[in-house]
Design an enzyme around this catalytic site. Sequence first.
Site, PDB file in Angstrom:
ATOM      1  N   ASP A 189       0.816  -1.214   0.000  1.00  0.00           N
ATOM      2  CA  ASP A 189       0.000   0.000   0.000  1.00  0.00           C
ATOM      3  C   ASP A 189       0.852   1.268   0.000  1.00  0.00           C
ATOM      4  O   ASP A 189       0.654   2.152  -0.833  1.00  0.00           O
ATOM      5  CB  ASP A 189      -0.922  -0.019   1.226  1.00  0.00           C
ATOM      6  CG  ASP A 189      -1.768   1.227   1.321  1.00  0.00           C
ATOM      7  OD1 ASP A 189      -2.939   1.185   0.905  1.00  0.00           O
ATOM      8  OD2 ASP A 189      -1.271   2.266   1.814  1.00  0.00           O
ATOM      9  N   THR A 211      -5.127   2.338  -0.322  1.00  0.00           N
ATOM     10  CA  THR A 211      -4.980   1.531  -1.535  1.00  0.00           C
ATOM     11  C   THR A 211      -5.464   0.111  -1.294  1.00  0.00           C
ATOM     12  O   THR A 211      -6.184  -0.463  -2.121  1.00  0.00           O
ATOM     13  CB  THR A 211      -3.511   1.522  -1.993  1.00  0.00           C
ATOM     14  OG1 THR A 211      -3.116   2.859  -2.299  1.00  0.00           O
ATOM     15  CG2 THR A 211      -3.324   0.667  -3.224  1.00  0.00           C
ATOM     16  N   ASP A 212      -5.088  -0.481  -0.169  1.00  0.00           N
ATOM     17  CA  ASP A 212      -5.580  -1.821   0.162  1.00  0.00           C
ATOM     18  C   ASP A 212      -7.101  -1.829   0.295  1.00  0.00           C
ATOM     19  O   ASP A 212      -7.778  -2.737  -0.205  1.00  0.00           O
ATOM     20  CB  ASP A 212      -4.960  -2.295   1.479  1.00  0.00           C
ATOM     21  CG  ASP A 212      -3.547  -2.812   1.312  1.00  0.00           C
ATOM     22  OD1 ASP A 212      -3.152  -3.149   0.187  1.00  0.00           O
ATOM     23  OD2 ASP A 212      -2.814  -2.888   2.322  1.00  0.00           O
ATOM     24  N   ILE A 213      -7.638  -0.827   0.974  1.00  0.00           N
ATOM     25  CA  ILE A 213      -9.083  -0.798   1.215  1.00  0.00           C
ATOM     26  C   ILE A 213      -9.857  -0.665  -0.100  1.00  0.00           C
ATOM     27  O   ILE A 213     -10.812  -1.403  -0.348  1.00  0.00           O
ATOM     28  CB  ILE A 213      -9.451   0.360   2.167  1.00  0.00           C
ATOM     29  CG1 ILE A 213      -8.828   0.162   3.543  1.00  0.00           C
ATOM     30  CG2 ILE A 213     -10.964   0.500   2.272  1.00  0.00           C
ATOM     31  CD1 ILE A 213      -9.305  -1.057   4.284  1.00  0.00           C
ATOM     32  N   GLY A 250      -9.726  -3.841  -2.073  1.00  0.00           N
ATOM     33  CA  GLY A 250     -10.678  -4.805  -1.539  1.00  0.00           C
ATOM     34  C   GLY A 250     -12.106  -4.504  -1.950  1.00  0.00           C
ATOM     35  O   GLY A 250     -12.892  -5.415  -2.227  1.00  0.00           O
TER      36      GLY A 250
END
Length: 423
Positions: free
Chosen positions: A162, A194-196, A199
Site C-alpha cells: 500500500d 490503496t488496500d481498502i 478490496g
Amino acid sequence: MDSETHDASADGQAARRAPLDGIRVLDLSRILAGPWCTQNLADLGADVIKIERPASGDDTRAWGPPFLKDGQGRDTEESAYYLSANRNKRSVEADMATPAGAALIRELATASDILVENFKVGGLAKYGLDYASLKALNPRLIYCSITGFGQDGPYAARPGYDFMIQGLGGLMSITGERDDLPGGGPQKAGVAVTDIVTGMYATVAILAALQERQRSGLGQHLDIALLDSHVALLANQNSNYFHSGVAPRRAGNAHQNVVPYQVFAARDGHLIVATGNESQYRAYCAAIGAPELGDDPRFATNRLRIRNRDELVGLLSAIMLQGRRDDWIDKLEAAGVPCGPINDIAQAFAHPQAVARQLRRDLPHPAGGVAAVTASPLRFSDTPVAYRRAPPLLGQHTEEVLREVLGKSVDEIAAFKQALASR
C-alpha cells in the site's frame, strides 16, 4: 452453491435470507486488501473459509500491540489489526506446501463458489492451486487474484504494498501541505487506502461475476491490482490532469477545484468549511459577517475564486481567527453551510450520529473477551448485515469445516490433524 429457496418465519411469511446466503468463499488471502474483500462477502452472508498457515496464520495476527484483551484483561495473540478485517469467517489451518494441505485446499475449491488469493503472480501454480488447475476441477469457480501490479505488464512479478503504491501511483504527490509552507512535502494517507479500495473493487468484481454466472453457468478469473485501483481512486484529480496537461500538486487541506473548501483556524481550534456552490458561498460570507465578500467582483464565481484564491483565503482566514470554533459551526449550520469539526477517532465514535448508527459493534470472542469491530456501512432494509462471528482464532474451525463441508470421517480428520501437527 446457488439457492432460490427461502426460510419460513414464525408468522408464516417468507423470510428473506442474507444476500449471499448459500455462497461459499475460499479465502487464501492475508494482510488487508484480500481480507477486506472477503469480510464484505462474509457480512453479506457468504460462508467464508479462511485458510491459514499452521502455527502463525495471517501475518496481521502478530501486528500489534494493541491486542485483544481476554475476559481477565490480559493480552491475547489476536492483534487489533487482524480483528479489523476478519469477522464472520471460519479459520482452517492448512499448509499448502505439503501434499495433504494442497489436496485439502483443492477439495475445498471444488466445493466453493469463489476463491480469493493475493499471492505473487504464478505463485500458486506449483501447488496446483492456480486458476487453470482449479477451473478444470470446478468450472463454476470465480477466482479473484489480488496483486500489486496485475497479471501482466513489466511489473507483474513485483510485490506491491500500500505505502509504496501510494507513492508510485500519485496519491502522495497530491497529499500533504505545499512544499513552500511549513510542514510541506509528500504525505501518505492515515490509513491503507490503496488496500481498502482494492478490496472494495474486488468485492464489486466478484458480485458482478456471480451475476454473470447466473446466465453462463461459468466462473472466470478476476485480475484486481493495487496500482489499478489506486489510480482509479484519484478520480477528478486524474481528470484535472487529462484536461489541463498539468499534474496536480499538493494543496494541503484545500480543494483543487472549489474555493473556499478547506480547513480554517479559529481562535480555539480548527474547522472545515465546504462551500460547494455559489449560494453556499454567499451564505457563508453573510454568516461570518462579511456579506460584501459574497458580492465582490474578484470572487463572484468559483472560477474567479480559484484565480484569486490566495487573496480571498487570506481575508477569510483573518475573520475566522476572531471567533471560536463551535460558535462558527453553529452559525454556519444555521445558514445551511456545510461545515464541521476535525475529530479524532475517539470523538468520531462518540458523535451522536455515529452512536445512533451503531458504528461500533462488540462481539463475544472465543478467547473470553469482547472483539470491538466497526459496523459494515452496507445497510439493507430487509436483509441486514448480521454480525455472526468474531474474527476467528487460528484454526478454530478446521475440524468443523472438514466434517461439514467435505464430509470427512472422524478418522480422516484425526489423520489430517496428525499430519498438521507433525509437519
